[in-house]
Design a protein around this motif. Sequence first.
Motif, mmCIF file in Angstrom:
data_model
loop_
_atom_site.group_PDB
_atom_site.id
_atom_site.type_symbol
_atom_site.label_atom_id
_atom_site.label_comp_id
_atom_site.label_asym_id
_atom_site.label_seq_id
_atom_site.Cartn_x
_atom_site.Cartn_y
_atom_site.Cartn_z
ATOM 1 N N VAL A 40 0.865 -1.177 0.000
ATOM 2 C CA VAL A 40 0.000 0.000 0.000
ATOM 3 C C VAL A 40 0.896 1.220 0.000
ATOM 4 O O VAL A 40 1.848 1.291 0.784
ATOM 5 C CB VAL A 40 -0.916 0.027 1.246
ATOM 6 N N GLY A 41 0.607 2.170 -0.894
ATOM 7 C CA GLY A 41 1.448 3.358 -0.938
ATOM 8 C C GLY A 41 0.933 4.395 -1.898
ATOM 9 O O GLY A 41 -0.137 4.250 -2.491
ATOM 10 N N ASN A 42 1.717 5.438 -2.051
ATOM 11 C CA ASN A 42 1.400 6.539 -2.959
ATOM 12 C C ASN A 42 2.236 6.404 -4.222
ATOM 13 O O ASN A 42 3.338 5.870 -4.194
ATOM 14 C CB ASN A 42 1.728 7.880 -2.308
ATOM 15 N N TYR A 43 1.702 6.941 -5.315
ATOM 16 C CA TYR A 43 2.448 6.999 -6.569
ATOM 17 C C TYR A 43 2.122 8.310 -7.262
ATOM 18 O O TYR A 43 1.210 9.034 -6.861
ATOM 19 C CB TYR A 43 2.130 5.800 -7.464
ATOM 20 N N ALA A 44 2.855 8.630 -8.300
ATOM 21 C CA ALA A 44 2.661 9.853 -9.081
ATOM 22 C C ALA A 44 2.660 11.081 -8.180
ATOM 23 O O ALA A 44 1.764 11.902 -8.217
ATOM 24 C CB ALA A 44 1.376 9.773 -9.907
ATOM 25 N N PRO A 49 -2.714 18.523 -6.123
ATOM 26 C CA PRO A 49 -3.600 18.383 -4.975
ATOM 27 C C PRO A 49 -4.172 16.969 -4.810
ATOM 28 O O PRO A 49 -4.597 16.596 -3.727
ATOM 29 C CB PRO A 49 -4.720 19.387 -5.272
ATOM 30 N N LYS A 50 -4.157 16.188 -5.884
ATOM 31 C CA LYS A 50 -4.759 14.855 -5.821
ATOM 32 C C LYS A 50 -3.741 13.815 -5.339
ATOM 33 O O LYS A 50 -2.635 13.725 -5.860
ATOM 34 C CB LYS A 50 -5.294 14.460 -7.184
ATOM 35 N N LEU A 51 -4.155 13.034 -4.359
ATOM 36 C CA LEU A 51 -3.315 11.966 -3.819
ATOM 37 C C LEU A 51 -3.625 10.671 -4.573
ATOM 38 O O LEU A 51 -4.786 10.298 -4.730
ATOM 39 C CB LEU A 51 -3.601 11.784 -2.331
ATOM 40 N N HIS A 52 -2.602 10.016 -5.073
ATOM 41 C CA HIS A 52 -2.766 8.750 -5.800
ATOM 42 C C HIS A 52 -2.307 7.617 -4.886
ATOM 43 O O HIS A 52 -1.193 7.635 -4.384
ATOM 44 C CB HIS A 52 -1.916 8.752 -7.072
ATOM 45 N N VAL A 53 -3.186 6.627 -4.697
ATOM 46 C CA VAL A 53 -2.912 5.525 -3.781
ATOM 47 C C VAL A 53 -3.105 4.199 -4.508
ATOM 48 O O VAL A 53 -3.980 4.066 -5.358
ATOM 49 C CB VAL A 53 -3.865 5.580 -2.557
ATOM 50 N N TYR A 54 -2.269 3.219 -4.175
ATOM 51 C CA TYR A 54 -2.421 1.869 -4.718
ATOM 52 C C TYR A 54 -2.403 0.857 -3.584
ATOM 53 O O TYR A 54 -1.867 1.105 -2.502
ATOM 54 C CB TYR A 54 -1.306 1.537 -5.721
ATOM 55 N N LYS A 55 -3.019 -0.279 -3.854
ATOM 56 C CA LYS A 55 -2.930 -1.442 -2.971
ATOM 57 C C LYS A 55 -2.738 -2.645 -3.888
ATOM 58 O O LYS A 55 -3.517 -2.854 -4.822
ATOM 59 C CB LYS A 55 -4.186 -1.643 -2.136
ATOM 60 N N ASP A 126 7.094 -16.502 -12.044
ATOM 61 C CA ASP A 126 6.069 -15.552 -12.443
ATOM 62 C C ASP A 126 5.656 -14.722 -11.241
ATOM 63 O O ASP A 126 5.835 -15.133 -10.095
ATOM 64 C CB ASP A 126 4.853 -16.273 -13.021
ATOM 65 N N LEU A 127 5.112 -13.551 -11.527
ATOM 66 C CA LEU A 127 4.609 -12.649 -10.499
ATOM 67 C C LEU A 127 3.165 -12.356 -10.857
ATOM 68 O O LEU A 127 2.867 -12.023 -12.012
ATOM 69 C CB LEU A 127 5.434 -11.360 -10.482
ATOM 70 N N LEU A 128 2.280 -12.522 -9.883
ATOM 71 C CA LEU A 128 0.856 -12.332 -10.120
ATOM 72 C C LEU A 128 0.308 -11.234 -9.227
ATOM 73 O O LEU A 128 0.615 -11.183 -8.038
ATOM 74 C CB LEU A 128 0.098 -13.635 -9.832
ATOM 75 N N PHE A 129 -0.510 -10.364 -9.804
ATOM 76 C CA PHE A 129 -1.270 -9.410 -9.008
ATOM 77 C C PHE A 129 -2.575 -10.114 -8.636
ATOM 78 O O PHE A 129 -3.451 -10.283 -9.472
ATOM 79 C CB PHE A 129 -1.597 -8.141 -9.805
ATOM 80 N N ASN A 130 -2.685 -10.560 -7.400
ATOM 81 C CA ASN A 130 -3.948 -11.160 -6.976
ATOM 82 C C ASN A 130 -5.025 -10.100 -6.860
ATOM 83 O O ASN A 130 -6.208 -10.378 -7.002
ATOM 84 C CB ASN A 130 -3.780 -11.879 -5.633
ATOM 85 N N ASN A 131 -4.599 -8.882 -6.577
ATOM 86 C CA ASN A 131 -5.505 -7.758 -6.436
ATOM 87 C C ASN A 131 -4.683 -6.501 -6.662
ATOM 88 O O ASN A 131 -3.608 -6.369 -6.105
ATOM 89 C CB ASN A 131 -6.102 -7.776 -5.025
ATOM 90 N N LEU A 132 -5.183 -5.593 -7.481
ATOM 91 C CA LEU A 132 -4.499 -4.318 -7.702
ATOM 92 C C LEU A 132 -5.553 -3.223 -7.719
ATOM 93 O O LEU A 132 -6.368 -3.149 -8.637
ATOM 94 C CB LEU A 132 -3.718 -4.346 -9.019
ATOM 95 N N ILE A 133 -5.551 -2.422 -6.686
ATOM 96 C CA ILE A 133 -6.539 -1.349 -6.557
ATOM 97 C C ILE A 133 -5.798 -0.016 -6.694
ATOM 98 O O ILE A 133 -4.807 0.222 -6.032
ATOM 99 C CB ILE A 133 -7.244 -1.421 -5.183
ATOM 100 N N ILE A 134 -6.342 0.813 -7.569
ATOM 101 C CA ILE A 134 -5.753 2.119 -7.858
ATOM 102 C C ILE A 134 -6.801 3.193 -7.557
ATOM 103 O O ILE A 134 -7.953 3.087 -7.971
ATOM 104 C CB ILE A 134 -5.376 2.224 -9.359
ATOM 105 N N GLN A 135 -6.399 4.236 -6.847
ATOM 106 C CA GLN A 135 -7.305 5.358 -6.584
ATOM 107 C C GLN A 135 -6.592 6.661 -6.848
ATOM 108 O O GLN A 135 -5.453 6.820 -6.602
ATOM 109 C CB GLN A 135 -7.791 5.354 -5.138
#
Length: 135
Positions: A40-44, A49-55, A126-135
């Motif tokens: 979980v963290g921030n990107y971009a 003013p907009k906060l970008h978060v991923y999980k 291999d690497l799998l994204f079991n879940n990728l949530i972007i906000q």
Amino acid sequence: MKAWIMMLLALSLPLAASAEESKENDATKVSYVTLSPAFVGNYALDGGPKLHVYKADIALRVTGAESEKAVKRNEPLIRNQLVALFSQQTADTMNNVDAKEKLRQEALKQTQQVMSDEEGKPIVEDLLFNNLIIQ
């Protein structure tokens, strides 16, 4: 007495063969190592003013118990590399399906590089994204 020894030997041979088969199965058994907790963290971080978060819930595919142990042994370094990769992303690379696949491939490449540096071979298949949530 000889018959007794022969009978014991005859009974123990299938057990020895079974143990050998079990070792072979462990060496060729595919498993998935879940990196937990989730990322979980921030990107971009562009100062806007907009906060970008991923999980991201990530699993790594490996073959064999020794490979699984090697991944777990190097998990802190793998996590560090992936956090750095995610934090470098832009809104475009996180919101586009094709870009997400490129991100997955880059994450796999960097994970394999960590394992090559630390263990002498890439280990992770291999690497799998079991879940990728972007906000």
